[in-house]
Scaffold this active site. Structure first.
Site, mmCIF file in Angstrom:
data_model
loop_
_atom_site.group_PDB
_atom_site.id
_atom_site.type_symbol
_atom_site.label_atom_id
_atom_site.label_comp_id
_atom_site.label_asym_id
_atom_site.label_seq_id
_atom_site.Cartn_x
_atom_site.Cartn_y
_atom_site.Cartn_z
ATOM 1 N N THR A 13 -39.082 6.384 -30.562
ATOM 2 C CA THR A 13 -38.814 7.408 -29.553
ATOM 3 C C THR A 13 -37.356 7.289 -29.133
ATOM 4 O O THR A 13 -36.856 6.186 -28.904
ATOM 5 C CB THR A 13 -39.739 7.254 -28.342
ATOM 6 N N PHE A 44 -34.437 8.318 -26.420
ATOM 7 C CA PHE A 44 -34.328 8.655 -25.001
ATOM 8 C C PHE A 44 -32.913 9.113 -24.674
ATOM 9 O O PHE A 44 -31.956 8.676 -25.308
ATOM 10 C CB PHE A 44 -34.627 7.412 -24.139
#
Ligand code: PEP
Ligand code: MN
Length: 637
Positions: A533, A535
């Site tokens: 992921t 960010f």
């Protein structure tokens, strides 16, 4: 021995225990852990442990079984993080130290310092006193070399380290450098270790050419017993029968040391191999093996180097190596250490409430233990003030109001794709800018009660994405378990902790298990291991600069709309290609209240800021609306 103190010990009682031990002749070190506070008492004296156990406030006394005491994991369970100037070594960081084998001249050290800093090194190395095998080889520039090293460190804002070879030089050197280096040949020079230890300064302790791991840790013990707790161990290859390389890199020493000691351990692939071409692969091997960093020799003109030319990397090779390490960092759950730190010590309170009261906390979406919290810790310090928020919009609001200094929000996942909420919130908050990016490898775990076994599990809670990403494991190992969607992964762990039901499990990251006192029943259960992921770090404009100045800016996010006519989007995108700008991401989002009209979100490469300004001007001409969302340093190469 380890004196474990009772939770409720008063300061007066603690002082009494300390002076009791000191009076008996022990060196006493207080270690505050997550669970217990302990006193380490070491020395040559022997006393009956029961006399200590009887003192008020003492819970128990445990002997340390290893010959090294202060350096041992038995005494201190948590990893030690060593501070060298503004740089921290240990924990979730990968620290890269680089520079020439020896400082040779002003121009040489300045030029190498500039290039290694530019590539991402955070500590500058360079020998001034060289312990050479031959007395006829270059012995280093001595104090003049230290002066030049210090100048280069100051010019490029990097702490510096250099080798000390003589106890008589220790005091003189302390004023020039940030970390002492004890060379392999001096690992058991006990007078030198004692003198260096007395300074209390950080020390990089190389493993001796033929030292066992125990002897190496005993050398660390000398440093610590003399007064410093800032020791970094360095595996630099040992002498074996093999002649193909200068030494034999003992990669396995890294996990062995990590088990035995709390001290950070790094590797030196340059001296281990002695051959330039082998430095990069062995650097990656060290990082894969869990090393907290590497120290590498780099030279502008290795063929002319006065020492260790054949093992010195060209600056371009070092830059490529840094890219590879950067790509590998999230795989091993770490991030590259950068300087300067974002927040000065004075505004980094530990308590969550004080942090949010002062507006210095970092806001993220989710409960404690969430993957977003991991992204926060990887970007900022372990002890930064945290502000967990319920919704993504709460994160934006907290940053916008000034309750939080920075916010950390997910922007995309390699399996799940873009997180549109984040893009829409960026569009809605013109006062907020993107200042950085971070990535976290998503490793899912099956988490249950402390006394649960995998066979007990009948219900599994997690975010729908978490459940979907572990489908293969669930169907194979828990085919009869009911899967129950939950708001977020860490929240699911908090929930099963409250349920106290042995048959209930959650799927989440390991930090959530630790935070809620649960047990990891099975690690790494995601179907696809390449699950990352990414960010964004967001801030108000006035707080952007301290973060952005950490590293070279090379990326920007922009938002624009185009008029409703043929070729409008093409004309806008052509501005990128005409300017040789690489676009790494393009998304379209509906504009609220304007059916069938879209905002385009793009991420583009930035090579220089003046060029970016010119690009903005050109884009404004070709678009109906345009906004630069922010400039940052990519973490993905
Ligand atoms: C050095 O770092 O330049 C050096 C001499 O290393 P070692 O002591 O590991 O040989
Ligand atoms: Mn060298």
């Amino acid at each position: 021995m380890i004196v474990i103190l009772k939770q409720g010990i008063t300061p007066a009682e603690k002082d009494k225990v300390k002076s009791f031990l000191a009076d008996k002749g022990f060196i006493v070190k207080e270690i505050v852990g997550q669970q217990d506070t302990v006193l380490g008492a070491v020395g040559t004296v022997h006393i009956d442990a029961r006399t200590v156990e009887l003192l008020p406030g003492v819970s128990s006394v445990v002997p340390i079984s290893k010959p090294y005491k202060l350096a041992s994991r038995e005494l201190k369970k948590e990893d030690t993080v060593v501070s060298v100037g503004k740089v921290k070594i240990g924990g979730n960081r990968i620290v890269v130290m680089a520079g020439p084998c020896a400082v040779e001249s002003y121009d040489q050290i300045m030029s190498i310092a500039e290039s290694v800093r530019e590539s991402g090194a955070v500590v500058l190395r360079g020998g001034a006193f060289k312990p050479r095998t031959s007395p006829y080889s270059f012995q280093g520039l001595g104090e003049e070399g230290l002066m030049l090293l210090k100048k280069a460190g100051e010019a490029f804002d990097m702490p510096v380290t250099t080798e000390v070879v003589s106890p008589g030089d220790v005091r003189m050197m302390a004023s020039y450098i940030d970390m002492f280096q004890i060379g392999a040949r001096n690992m058991q020079n006990f007078e030198l270790l004692k003198e260096v230890g007395k300074t209390g300064m950080p020390v990089l302790l190389k493993r001796g050419l033929s030292a066992t791991i125990e002897e190496w840790l005993m050398a660390a013990e000398y440093l610590m017993a003399s007064g410093t707790d800032q020791v970094v161990l360095c595996e630099r290859g040992i002498r074996t029968f093999e002649k193909a390389t200068r030494n034999t890199l003992d990669c396995s020493a890294i996990p062995v040391v990590q088990k035995l000691s709390h001290l950070p351990v790094i590797g030196d692939p340059s001296h281990a191999t002695g051959i330039r071409d082998m430095v990069a692969p062995m650097s990656l091997a060290l990082i894969a093996g869990g090393a907290s960093g590497i120290i590498v020799e780099v030279h502008d003109h290795p063929e002319k180097a006065l020492s260790d030319g054949p093992q010195s990397l060209y600056p371009s090779q070092f830059s490529k190596l840094m890219h590879d390490i950067q790509a590998m960092a999230p795989v091993v759950g770490k991030s590259l250490e950068r300087i300067p730190r974002v927040l000065p010590e004075s505004i980094r309170p530990k308590e969550e409430e004080t942090a949010s009261a002062k507006g210095t906390a970092i806001a993220f979406q989710g409960v404690r233990g969430a993957f977003s919290e991991l992204a926060v810790r990887r970007t900022f310090d372990e002890d930064v003030g945290l502000m967990p928020c319920h919704l993504f919009s709460d994160v934006f609001d907290a940053v916008s109001r000034g309750d939080a200094l920075y916010g950390v929000v997910p922007v995309e996942n390699t399996l799940g794709g873009t997180i549109y909420d984040t893009l829409d919130l960026l569009a809605m908050h013109p006062e907020i800018t993107v200042v950085g990016e971070q990535q976290v490898r998503v490793v899912h775990n099956l988490i249950g009660q402390k006394d649960a076994e995998i066979g007990d599990i009948r219900k599994v809670y997690s975010h729908p994405q978490g459940l979907a990403q572990c489908r293969e494991f669930l169907s194979k190992e828990l085919p009869d378990a009911e899967t129950i969607p939950f708001f977020d992964t860490a929240g699911a762990v908090e929930h099963i902790a409250e349920l106290k039901d042995r048959s209930a499990a959650a799927i989440a990251g390991a930090p959530a298990a630790i935070y809620y006192g649960m047990k990891v029943l099975r690690q790494g259960i995601e179907t696809d291991a390449a699950n990352y992921t990414r960010f964004f770090i967001i801030a108000r404009e006035e707080n952007a600069e301290p973060f952005r100045s950490r590293a070279k800016i090379d990326k920007a996010a922009v938002l624009f709309s185009v008029s409703d006519e043929p070729g409008a989007l093409l004309n806008a995108l052509k501005v990128f290609s005409d300017n040789g700008v690489n676009m790494s991401k393009l998304e379209s989002r509906p504009i609220p209240g304007k059916p069938w009209e879209y905002l385009f979100f793009a991420e583009i490469g930035v090579s220089d800021l003046a060029g970016y300004e010119a690009l903005i001007a050109a884009m404004k001409e070709k678009t109906a609306s345009f906004r630069s969302l922010g400039l940052y340093t990519t973490v993905l190469k």
